[in-house]
Design a protein around this motif. Sequence first.
Motif, PDB file in Angstrom:
ATOM      1  N   SER A 171     -19.292 -36.238  89.108  1.00 22.01           N
ATOM      2  CA  SER A 171     -20.138 -37.403  88.888  1.00 22.01           C
ATOM      3  C   SER A 171     -20.327 -37.740  87.415  1.00 22.01           C
ATOM      4  O   SER A 171     -20.738 -38.849  87.099  1.00 22.01           O
ATOM      5  CB  SER A 171     -21.514 -37.182  89.524  1.00 22.01           C
ATOM      6  OG  SER A 171     -22.178 -36.095  88.906  1.00 22.01           O
ATOM      7  N   ALA A 172     -20.001 -36.812  86.513  1.00 20.47           N
ATOM      8  CA  ALA A 172     -20.182 -37.094  85.087  1.00 20.47           C
ATOM      9  C   ALA A 172     -19.161 -36.338  84.238  1.00 20.47           C
ATOM     10  O   ALA A 172     -18.220 -36.929  83.725  1.00 20.47           O
ATOM     11  CB  ALA A 172     -21.616 -36.760  84.647  1.00 20.47           C
ATOM     12  N   ALA A 200     -14.310 -36.291  81.169  1.00 18.22           N
ATOM     13  CA  ALA A 200     -13.155 -35.567  80.635  1.00 18.22           C
ATOM     14  C   ALA A 200     -11.853 -36.247  81.045  1.00 18.22           C
ATOM     15  O   ALA A 200     -10.929 -36.385  80.230  1.00 18.22           O
ATOM     16  CB  ALA A 200     -13.178 -34.119  81.117  1.00 18.22           C
ATOM     17  N   GLU A 201     -11.784 -36.682  82.290  1.00 15.42           N
ATOM     18  CA  GLU A 201     -10.589 -37.399  82.746  1.00 15.42           C
ATOM     19  C   GLU A 201     -10.386 -38.669  81.923  1.00 15.42           C
ATOM     20  O   GLU A 201      -9.279 -38.955  81.459  1.00 15.42           O
ATOM     21  CB  GLU A 201     -10.709 -37.765  84.229  1.00 15.42           C
ATOM     22  CG  GLU A 201      -9.525 -38.539  84.756  1.00 15.42           C
ATOM     23  CD  GLU A 201      -9.642 -38.943  86.216  1.00 15.42           C
ATOM     24  OE1 GLU A 201      -8.741 -39.676  86.683  1.00 15.42           O
ATOM     25  OE2 GLU A 201     -10.602 -38.540  86.906  1.00 15.42           O
ATOM     26  N   GLY A 202     -11.458 -39.418  81.716  1.00 12.10           N
ATOM     27  CA  GLY A 202     -11.371 -40.643  80.923  1.00 12.10           C
ATOM     28  C   GLY A 202     -10.956 -40.381  79.486  1.00 12.10           C
ATOM     29  O   GLY A 202     -10.123 -41.110  78.930  1.00 12.10           O
ATOM     30  N   LEU A 228     -24.963 -43.394  83.939  1.00  9.19           N
ATOM     31  CA  LEU A 228     -25.095 -42.990  82.536  1.00  9.19           C
ATOM     32  C   LEU A 228     -23.788 -42.446  81.965  1.00  9.19           C
ATOM     33  O   LEU A 228     -23.522 -42.579  80.773  1.00  9.19           O
ATOM     34  CB  LEU A 228     -26.217 -41.964  82.369  1.00  9.19           C
ATOM     35  CG  LEU A 228     -27.634 -42.525  82.475  1.00  9.19           C
ATOM     36  CD1 LEU A 228     -28.666 -41.398  82.376  1.00  9.19           C
ATOM     37  CD2 LEU A 228     -27.895 -43.568  81.397  1.00  9.19           C
ATOM     38  N   ALA A 229     -22.966 -41.834  82.812  1.00  9.12           N
ATOM     39  CA  ALA A 229     -21.652 -41.365  82.350  1.00  9.12           C
ATOM     40  C   ALA A 229     -20.774 -42.559  82.005  1.00  9.12           C
ATOM     41  O   ALA A 229     -20.082 -42.560  80.979  1.00  9.12           O
ATOM     42  CB  ALA A 229     -20.989 -40.510  83.423  1.00  9.12           C
ATOM     43  N   ALA A 254     -18.523 -45.939  77.764  1.00 11.09           N
ATOM     44  CA  ALA A 254     -18.363 -47.314  77.262  1.00 11.09           C
ATOM     45  C   ALA A 254     -18.766 -47.390  75.794  1.00 11.09           C
ATOM     46  O   ALA A 254     -18.162 -48.143  75.020  1.00 11.09           O
ATOM     47  CB  ALA A 254     -19.181 -48.283  78.104  1.00 11.09           C
ATOM     48  N   GLU A 255     -19.753 -46.598  75.400  1.00  6.55           N
ATOM     49  CA  GLU A 255     -20.167 -46.566  73.998  1.00  6.55           C
ATOM     50  C   GLU A 255     -19.062 -46.030  73.097  1.00  6.55           C
ATOM     51  O   GLU A 255     -19.035 -46.314  71.903  1.00  6.55           O
ATOM     52  CB  GLU A 255     -21.441 -45.736  73.840  1.00  6.55           C
ATOM     53  CG  GLU A 255     -22.664 -46.404  74.453  1.00  6.55           C
ATOM     54  CD  GLU A 255     -23.914 -45.543  74.403  1.00  6.55           C
ATOM     55  OE1 GLU A 255     -23.869 -44.433  73.818  1.00  6.55           O
ATOM     56  OE2 GLU A 255     -24.934 -45.979  74.965  1.00  6.55           O
TER      57      GLU A 255
END
Length: 94
Positions: free
Chosen positions: A13-14, A19-21, A46-47, A52-53
Amino acid sequence: MKRRVLFICTHNSARSQMAEGLLRHLGNDRFEVFSAGTEATFVRPLAIKAMAELGIDISHLQSPRHVLSFPEQQKDVTGRLRTLQRPQVANLNN
């Protein structure tokens, strides 16, 4: 040949999604990247926001996956399996 990497955390979920992204973004197509959880739930908003930040969109990784849904990938990532949780939580032999 691309190296396969499977990131595992408890809920997918996070941490494992992030990590994949990150590896998809930084790996420049050199890796085949997956993430999964021992108890797949939902991707935390929130992840998605945190990534995105950093300029990385993980919103398309919205489908949490259970680790046992990757039997072929588990065999192929020997020596390259990345866990993002306490070792005693993940029991992949059951």
